[in-house]
Scaffold this motif. Structure first.
Motif, PDB file in Angstrom:
ATOM      1  N   VAL A  56       1.330   2.241   1.245  1.00 23.12           N
ATOM      2  CA  VAL A  56       0.951   3.646   1.452  1.00 23.12           C
ATOM      3  C   VAL A  56       0.496   4.306   0.155  1.00 23.12           C
ATOM      4  O   VAL A  56      -0.599   4.880   0.096  1.00 23.12           O
ATOM      5  N   ILE A  57       1.298   4.240  -0.886  1.00 25.18           N
ATOM      6  CA  ILE A  57       0.976   4.916  -2.145  1.00 25.18           C
ATOM      7  C   ILE A  57      -0.337   4.394  -2.739  1.00 25.18           C
ATOM      8  O   ILE A  57      -1.193   5.193  -3.133  1.00 25.18           O
ATOM      9  N   PRO A  58      -0.568   3.078  -2.796  1.00 24.70           N
ATOM     10  CA  PRO A  58      -1.851   2.610  -3.326  1.00 24.70           C
ATOM     11  C   PRO A  58      -3.064   3.117  -2.528  1.00 24.70           C
ATOM     12  O   PRO A  58      -4.103   3.449  -3.119  1.00 24.70           O
ATOM     13  N   VAL A  59      -2.941   3.193  -1.211  1.00 24.62           N
ATOM     14  CA  VAL A  59      -4.050   3.694  -0.398  1.00 24.62           C
ATOM     15  C   VAL A  59      -4.284   5.179  -0.693  1.00 24.62           C
ATOM     16  O   VAL A  59      -5.436   5.613  -0.841  1.00 24.62           O
ATOM     17  N   LEU A  60      -3.232   5.963  -0.791  1.00 21.44           N
ATOM     18  CA  LEU A  60      -3.387   7.381  -1.118  1.00 21.44           C
ATOM     19  C   LEU A  60      -4.053   7.570  -2.469  1.00 21.44           C
ATOM     20  O   LEU A  60      -4.915   8.436  -2.629  1.00 21.44           O
TER      21      LEU A  60
ATOM     22  N   ARG B 193      15.119  -0.602   3.159  1.00 13.58           N
ATOM     23  CA  ARG B 193      14.475  -1.411   2.117  1.00 13.58           C
ATOM     24  C   ARG B 193      13.016  -1.709   2.494  1.00 13.58           C
ATOM     25  O   ARG B 193      12.121  -1.626   1.666  1.00 13.58           O
ATOM     26  N   ASN B 194      12.791  -2.056   3.751  1.00 15.39           N
ATOM     27  CA  ASN B 194      11.417  -2.342   4.184  1.00 15.39           C
ATOM     28  C   ASN B 194      10.542  -1.100   4.118  1.00 15.39           C
ATOM     29  O   ASN B 194       9.358  -1.179   3.767  1.00 15.39           O
ATOM     30  N   LEU B 195      11.093   0.080   4.436  1.00 16.73           N
ATOM     31  CA  LEU B 195      10.329   1.323   4.336  1.00 16.73           C
ATOM     32  C   LEU B 195       9.953   1.587   2.883  1.00 16.73           C
ATOM     33  O   LEU B 195       8.810   1.935   2.580  1.00 16.73           O
ATOM     34  N   ARG B 196      10.900   1.421   1.982  1.00 12.67           N
ATOM     35  CA  ARG B 196      10.622   1.633   0.561  1.00 12.67           C
ATOM     36  C   ARG B 196       9.521   0.693   0.077  1.00 12.67           C
ATOM     37  O   ARG B 196       8.595   1.102  -0.607  1.00 12.67           O
ATOM     38  N   ARG B 197       9.607  -0.562   0.455  1.00 11.25           N
ATOM     39  CA  ARG B 197       8.578  -1.530   0.050  1.00 11.25           C
ATOM     40  C   ARG B 197       7.214  -1.164   0.633  1.00 11.25           C
ATOM     41  O   ARG B 197       6.192  -1.267  -0.046  1.00 11.25           O
ATOM     42  N   TRP B 198       7.185  -0.748   1.890  1.00 12.97           N
ATOM     43  CA  TRP B 198       5.934  -0.365   2.539  1.00 12.97           C
ATOM     44  C   TRP B 198       5.315   0.829   1.823  1.00 12.97           C
ATOM     45  O   TRP B 198       4.107   0.841   1.540  1.00 12.97           O
ATOM     46  N   LEU B 199       6.141   1.845   1.530  1.00  7.79           N
ATOM     47  CA  LEU B 199       5.633   3.016   0.807  1.00  7.79           C
ATOM     48  C   LEU B 199       5.081   2.609  -0.556  1.00  7.79           C
ATOM     49  O   LEU B 199       3.979   3.017  -0.944  1.00  7.79           O
ATOM     50  N   THR B 200       5.832   1.796  -1.280  1.00  5.71           N
ATOM     51  CA  THR B 200       5.455   1.416  -2.635  1.00  5.71           C
ATOM     52  C   THR B 200       4.220   0.531  -2.681  1.00  5.71           C
ATOM     53  O   THR B 200       3.339   0.732  -3.514  1.00  5.71           O
ATOM     54  N   HIS B 201       4.127  -0.439  -1.798  1.00  2.00           N
ATOM     55  CA  HIS B 201       3.079  -1.446  -1.903  1.00  2.00           C
ATOM     56  C   HIS B 201       1.868  -1.212  -1.010  1.00  2.00           C
ATOM     57  O   HIS B 201       0.824  -1.829  -1.233  1.00  2.00           O
TER      58      HIS B 201
END
Length: 90
Positions: A79-83, A69-77
């Motif tokens: 990593v993806i915005p920075v990319l 769950r924490n990985l999903r949140r990190w990716l969503t909030h």
């Protein structure tokens, strides 16, 4: 808007679990593809590339880990915005 693409085995590596070789099972055709990536030593390797939506589908289905769950949140909030921001700036 440009699509964000991730390397398929990275969520597994981040969680310290082995990647399932059948990771694309259950994904739609537009959620993954294979591509050649060049590493820092100049070697090319074929990798499974996944879309943002596939990262959300794969993580809970193929990776059992308490931190999923924490990985999903990190990716969503984070990593993806920075990319996306980097892509817009280029």
């Amino acid at each position: 808007m440009p699509r964000v693409t991730l390397i398929g085995h990275e969520p597994c590596r981040l969680l310290g679990v082995s990647a399932n070789v059948h990771m694309n099972d259950g994904l739609d055709a537009d959620q993954w593809r294979t591509g050649l990536l060049k590493c820092e030593r100049g070697l090319m390797g074929e990798e499974m590339l996944i879309s943002e939506s596939a990262s959300h589908d794969l993580t809970p289905r193929h990776v059992y880990h308490p931190e999923t769950r924490n990985l999903r949140r990190w990716l969503t909030h984070e990593v993806i915005p920075v990319l996306r921001a980097v892509r817009r700036a280029a």
